[in-house]
Design a protein around this motif. Structure first.
Motif, PDB file in Angstrom:
ATOM      1  N   CYS A 173       0.753  -1.260   0.051  1.00  0.00           N
ATOM      2  CA  CYS A 173       0.022   0.215  -0.019  1.00  0.00           C
ATOM      3  C   CYS A 173       0.841   1.283  -0.013  1.00  0.00           C
ATOM      4  CB  CYS A 173      -1.002   0.065   1.245  1.00  0.00           C
ATOM      5  SG  CYS A 173      -1.885   1.351   1.302  1.00  0.00           S
ATOM      6  N   LEU A 174       1.945   1.306   0.774  1.00  0.00           N
ATOM      7  CA  LEU A 174       2.756   2.488   0.863  1.00  0.00           C
ATOM      8  C   LEU A 174       3.519   2.746  -0.594  1.00  0.00           C
ATOM      9  CD1 LEU A 174       3.938   1.846   4.418  1.00  0.00           C
ATOM     10  CD2 LEU A 174       2.372   3.844   3.868  1.00  0.00           C
ATOM     11  N   GLU A 175       3.849   1.547  -1.039  1.00  0.00           N
ATOM     12  CA  GLU A 175       4.530   1.641  -2.202  1.00  0.00           C
ATOM     13  C   GLU A 175       3.661   1.989  -3.402  1.00  0.00           C
ATOM     14  OE1 GLU A 175       8.001  -1.878  -2.104  1.00  0.00           O
ATOM     15  OE2 GLU A 175       6.011  -2.499  -3.063  1.00  0.00           O
ATOM     16  N   GLY A 176       2.387   1.867  -3.305  1.00  0.00           N
ATOM     17  CA  GLY A 176       1.339   2.405  -4.047  1.00  0.00           C
ATOM     18  C   GLY A 176       1.225   3.838  -3.935  1.00  0.00           C
ATOM     19  N   LEU A 177       1.361   4.294  -2.779  1.00  0.00           N
ATOM     20  CA  LEU A 177       1.390   5.752  -2.493  1.00  0.00           C
ATOM     21  C   LEU A 177       2.342   6.403  -2.959  1.00  0.00           C
ATOM     22  CD1 LEU A 177      -0.271   5.888   1.032  1.00  0.00           C
ATOM     23  CD2 LEU A 177      -1.229   6.741  -1.011  1.00  0.00           C
ATOM     24  N   GLY A 178       3.530   5.845  -3.069  1.00  0.00           N
ATOM     25  CA  GLY A 178       4.642   6.308  -3.600  1.00  0.00           C
ATOM     26  C   GLY A 178       4.788   6.463  -5.185  1.00  0.00           C
ATOM     27  N   ARG A 179       3.887   5.668  -5.720  1.00  0.00           N
ATOM     28  CA  ARG A 179       3.800   5.837  -7.181  1.00  0.00           C
ATOM     29  C   ARG A 179       2.694   6.692  -7.687  1.00  0.00           C
ATOM     30  NH1 ARG A 179       4.450   0.034  -6.595  1.00  0.00           N
ATOM     31  NH2 ARG A 179       2.198  -0.195  -6.862  1.00  0.00           N
ATOM     32  N   HIS A 180       1.516   6.891  -6.798  1.00  0.00           N
ATOM     33  CA  HIS A 180       0.400   7.410  -7.151  1.00  0.00           C
ATOM     34  C   HIS A 180       0.067   8.334  -5.862  1.00  0.00           C
ATOM     35  CE1 HIS A 180      -0.151   4.838 -10.908  1.00  0.00           C
ATOM     36  NE2 HIS A 180       0.106   3.877  -9.997  1.00  0.00           N
ATOM     37  N   PRO A 181       0.922   9.470  -5.603  1.00  0.00           N
ATOM     38  CA  PRO A 181       0.499  10.051  -4.403  1.00  0.00           C
ATOM     39  C   PRO A 181      -0.784  10.922  -4.438  1.00  0.00           C
ATOM     40  CG  PRO A 181       2.410  11.091  -5.645  1.00  0.00           C
ATOM     41  CD  PRO A 181       1.999   9.851  -6.334  1.00  0.00           C
ATOM     42  N   GLU A 182      -1.395  11.188  -3.436  1.00  0.00           N
ATOM     43  CA  GLU A 182      -2.866  11.738  -3.372  1.00  0.00           C
ATOM     44  C   GLU A 182      -2.575  13.023  -3.874  1.00  0.00           C
ATOM     45  OE1 GLU A 182      -6.677  11.854  -0.784  1.00  0.00           O
ATOM     46  OE2 GLU A 182      -4.724  11.663   0.320  1.00  0.00           O
ATOM     47  N   PRO A 183      -3.271  13.339  -4.843  1.00  0.00           N
ATOM     48  CA  PRO A 183      -3.016  14.968  -5.293  1.00  0.00           C
ATOM     49  C   PRO A 183      -3.746  15.901  -4.365  1.00  0.00           C
ATOM     50  CG  PRO A 183      -4.809  13.763  -6.733  1.00  0.00           C
ATOM     51  CD  PRO A 183      -4.328  12.977  -5.888  1.00  0.00           C
ATOM     52  N   GLY A 184      -3.242  17.159  -4.320  1.00  0.00           N
ATOM     53  CA  GLY A 184      -3.554  18.048  -3.424  1.00  0.00           C
ATOM     54  C   GLY A 184      -4.003  19.342  -4.299  1.00  0.00           C
ATOM     55  N   PRO A 185      -4.306  20.250  -3.561  1.00  0.00           N
ATOM     56  CA  PRO A 185      -5.102  21.579  -4.351  1.00  0.00           C
ATOM     57  C   PRO A 185      -3.919  22.212  -5.302  1.00  0.00           C
ATOM     58  CG  PRO A 185      -5.164  21.902  -1.789  1.00  0.00           C
ATOM     59  CD  PRO A 185      -4.380  20.640  -2.175  1.00  0.00           C
ATOM     60  N   GLY A 186      -2.484  22.219  -4.640  1.00  0.00           N
ATOM     61  CA  GLY A 186      -1.538  22.797  -5.586  1.00  0.00           C
ATOM     62  C   GLY A 186      -0.870  21.832  -6.402  1.00  0.00           C
TER      63      GLY A 186
END
Length: 822
Positions: A621-634
């Motif tokens: 799961c953490l590696e997935g977040l590394g490849r596809h980080p959650e987009p923010g406002p900026g």
């Protein structure tokens, strides 16, 4: 009560619910609520209707349909849910009442056998009832011999689909309890006649049912032992009657044949012959069929041609078996005199039906030829067309249509149907069912609908839901059409709902997929609610896998996939962790890390340890977040999903922190815009007993590349590597180059690359130049580096150019992939 059990007890039996945050929505207005532990959760969120003056004439909201639980089944479910939680069971009288209701319903219902899950639940409740005496609970009521025998009959005579190990255990426990009670009565000195009257006067019937269960559910060898003990007891009493063991021996032989135990089958038949058991038609059928189905020509002929006791006719079933055997093995000539002999012996009508099928399948006869053969049949019976019992009837027409279906000739089947009408044979329900079957094979949907309408109007009597298999096939065929007729599908399912019929898992899958593709979520909910509640775990898994595959289909929109997953989670809480991880990966691939992390959270909330995530799943799961980080406002990562997963990890006492988990946290935090936090985990790694890995070094240097003034930390680590004279893999070296370049030190990184042969023992590659170029800030430094690299390493730079470049907020970058692995 039904709703509570459907939505809470039964689901908790499969997998417990947990406290979760509200799920994200793929599109506005498409969010499903998440269950809470404070109260039983609804299947889906349903808003309370608001009555206003202007809204009183509006159409009421769609109400969900409630499933029909079989009588008494709620008691079995409730008991098991309490047992699994080590809670106090309900009152004994309530358990006995529920047991009797359930068993009596199963006994009266012809098509509803005990499925594997129901057998397990019945086994658990029976074990409780027989191991706790009524006196200890202050109640005198207990299971009677009638109750036990009824349950044994249901278990033995109604084999289910799927696994049967619990059926075998249940039958063994039931028969053992009957025998235990009889033995207790004998030890008390009660007369045998009184015992016989108490148990219902069927001393041999229970044993026969027990052998039937053993031989049906994989216990044929055990049945052999029990039969030997039974014969020993008979011999001790001086009873040498063959009639008492003939039926039992037939059961044992059939069980051995079913399990494919040839050596034991032949040995047991040898014992039967020694005991003077005759070679009767049932035994002839077992032995012949065993070899015919395996296409063993010599043995099939030997056992078929072996004389049957008292010249009895061989069974119609074995004649049909050798017909199919002959067609598969080219033995039509061998079959010819066999059927000529059968015709000449003037058999009963059941055998004539087989003769007609042989004529169609082997002799390729048509409707007119069969009509002439029917005249011969009636003439041999006495020369009168009205001879009772030896006239073609609906069963004959059914047999002919079945043969035409086997030949895959729907036109011939229609000719036989016309022949029946010509002979004024009134079709029965089975005739219409066969007609629907072959018309479905011919894709004649209008013709199928005509027959279905006749059945619906009650032109013939349908008994015991005999039309359910073909109606399931009809529904699946309608769903498989290029443009399914939803109106017709819903009409048929509504008719079946009124009959309280349960659809097959394959049909439920077809219906749900069509409803999902058309955004008919309520119809999916109704279908799952009405049918899956009575499925075994294996049947539920079949439906569940279809939902998982639908979610993994990249052609389906994210909104529909999230709706499907919400239904999957609500109706199938037993979904395996591996399947949940695949779904999580699928949402990462759709660049929806928020949804992926909610799926991970649902897995983490399970009460069962077997369904909770392991350390490897946290890393994934953490590696997935590394490849596809959650987009923010900026455009940078907000880190909300990451912090949710990290908090779960902190609170998870079943997972011990190690270097891989720290690496994964570094990857995720660096990707989500917090490289300073990632570097803090590097310090945790260096302070741990396990220490860093090469992956740790590469990840840490990457975090330093993203961190302001990260070159200072990177240099300190690099100097330590050099002092320790460690071998440096290429990915670690180019990560260090990226860390130095990320702080804008162009000249230093050029010196590093030029001195690679001396410092690490190999020269630069495409990734070395690409990572360095991408890390450099500002277009001026990038242009200077490109000019230098083009002159120094033209071939490597040419390979890099083939990857292409992309304009980003941080300047131009080459399209190279740095897949960080923990």
């Amino acid at each position: 009560m039904r709703s509570h059990l459907t939505r809470n007890v039964y689901l908790r039996l499969l997998a417990s619910h947990g406290l979760l945050r509200q799920c994200p929505s793929a599109l506005p207005g498409r969010c499903f609520a998440v269950s809470s532990r404070a109260a039983p959760s609804p299947l889906l969120a349903r808003r309370q209707p608001r009555r206003t003056f202007f809204g009183i004439f509006q159409k009421p909201p769609r109400m969900l349909k409630e499933p029909e639980l079989e009588p008494g089944y709620d008691v079995l479910l409730h008991y098991r849910s309490l047992e699994s939680e080590n809670a106090r069971p309900p009152a004994r009288e309530d358990l006995l009442k529920g047991w009797r209701q359930f068993i009596q319903y199963k006994r009266k219902s012809h098509l509803r056998s005990l499925n594997p899950t129901q057998a397990f639940l019945a086994l658990r409740l029976l074990h409780h009832l027989v191991t706790t005496s009524p006196e200890t609970e202050g109640q005198g009521e207990d299971l009677s011999f009638t109750d036990l025998r009824a349950a044994l009959w249901v278990t033995a005579t109604k084999p289910p689909k799927g696994t049967t190990e619990h059926h075998l255990e249940l039958a063994t426990l039931l028969y053992g309890e009957i025998e235990r009670r009889i033995q207790n009565m004998r030890e008390l000195g009660i007369d045998e006649e009184v015992i016989k009257e108490a148990v219902g006067g069927k001393d041999g019937g229970d044993f026969e049912l027990f052998l039937m269960a053993l031989t049906q559910y994989g216990g044929a060898l055990e049945a052999v032992g029990h039969l030997a003990e039974f014969r020993t007891r008979l011999a001790a009493k001086g009873d040498k009657s063959v009639a008492r063991v003939r039926v039992l021996w037939t059961l044992v032989l059939r069980g051995l044949a079913k399990e494919g135990r040839e050596a034991e089958l032949l040995a047991e038949w040898g014992k039967a012959e020694e005991a003077k058991v005759e070679y009767m038609p049932p035994v002839h059928e077992i032995m012949t069929t065993f070899y015919a189905t395996r296409d063993r020509v010599a043995e099939t002929k030997q056992w078929f041609e072996k004389p049957v006791h008292a010249n009895w006719l061989r069974s119609p079933k074995v004649y049909m078996e050798v017909v199919r055997f002959a067609l598969r093995n080219g033995e039509q000539e061998w079959l010819q005199p066999i059927f000529e002999e059968l015709i000449n012996c003037n058999p009963q009508k059941e055998w004539w039906d087989v003769i007609f099928q042989w004529a169609v399948l082997v002799m390729d006869k048509g409707a007119e030829d069969i009509k002439q053969m029917m005249q011969v049949m009636m003439a041999q019976a006495g020369g009168k067309e009205g001879t009772e019992g030896v006239r073609p009837d609906a069963a004959t027409i059914d047999a002919l249509i079945t043969a035409a279906i086997e030949k895959q000739n729907p036109y011939l089947a229609e000719r036989f149907l016309s022949l029946g009408s010509e002979l004024k044979i009134r079709p029965r329900a089975s005739t219409y069912i066969l007609q629907m079957d072959y018309r479905l094979d011919a894709k004649d949907f209008s013709g199928v609908q005509v027959i279905y309408d006749k059945l619906l109007k009650g032109e013939v009597t349908v008994r015991q839901d005999e039309d359910l298999p073909v109606l399931n096939k009809y529904l699946r065929a309608l769903c498989a059409m290029p443009e399914p007729d939803l109106g017709r599908i819903l009409d048929i399912t509504a008719d079946l709902e009124q009959r309280h019929a349960t659809l097959e898992p394959e049909t439920v899958v077809s219906l749900c997929m069509i409803f999902l593709h058309n955004d008919n979520q309520y119809d999916v909910i109704d279908t799952l609610s009405l049918h899956t509640i009575s499925y075994s775990l294996e049947e539920r898994a079949q439906v569940r896998r279809a939902f998982v595959e639908y979610c993994l289909d990249r052609r389906v929109s994210t909104a529909r996939v999230w709706d499907c997953y919400s239904l999957l989670r609500q109706f199938f809480p037993e979904t395996e962790p591996d399947e949940r991880v695949r779904l999580m990966d699928a949402f990462f691939a759709r660049n929806r890390p928020d949804m992926a992390c909610y799926i991970f959270g649902h897995m983490r909330s399970q009460d069962s340890l077997a369904q909770r995530p392991t350390a490897d799943m946290y890393v994934r799961c953490l590696e997935g977040l590394g490849r596809h980080p959650e987009p923010g406002p900026g455009g940078d990562g907000e880190g909300e999903s990451l912090r949710m997963v990290h908090n779960m990890l902190k609170m998870d006492t079943t997972v011990q922190m190690d270097t891989r988990l720290y690496n994964a946290l570094m990857i995720a935090y660096a990707a989500c815009g917090e490289p300073d936090v990632a570097v803090e985990f590097w310090r945790d790694i260096t302070d741990s007993a396990e220490g860093p890995s090469y992956a740790s070094l590469a990840i840490m240097f990457w975090a330093c590349e993203l961190l302001p003034f990260g070159d200072r930390t990177a240099r300190g680590v690099w100097q330590k590597i050099q002092r320790m004279d460690l071998e440096v893999p290429p990915d670690v070296f180019w990560a260090y180059c990226g860390a130095i370049a990320g702080s804008g030190h162009l000249e230093e990184v050029i010196r590093l690359i030029r001195g690679m042969d001396a410092s690490v023992g190999y020269g630069p590659g495409m990734m070395t130049l690409g990572v360095t170029y991408n890390a450099l800030p500002g277009s001026d430094r990038k242009e200077q580096f490109e000019a230098w690299a083009t002159a120094e390493y033209p071939e490597i730079w040419a390979q890099l150019e083939k990857k292409g470049r992309t304009e980003t907020l941080r300047g131009t970058k080459f399209n190279i992939v740095r897949d960080m692995k923990a």
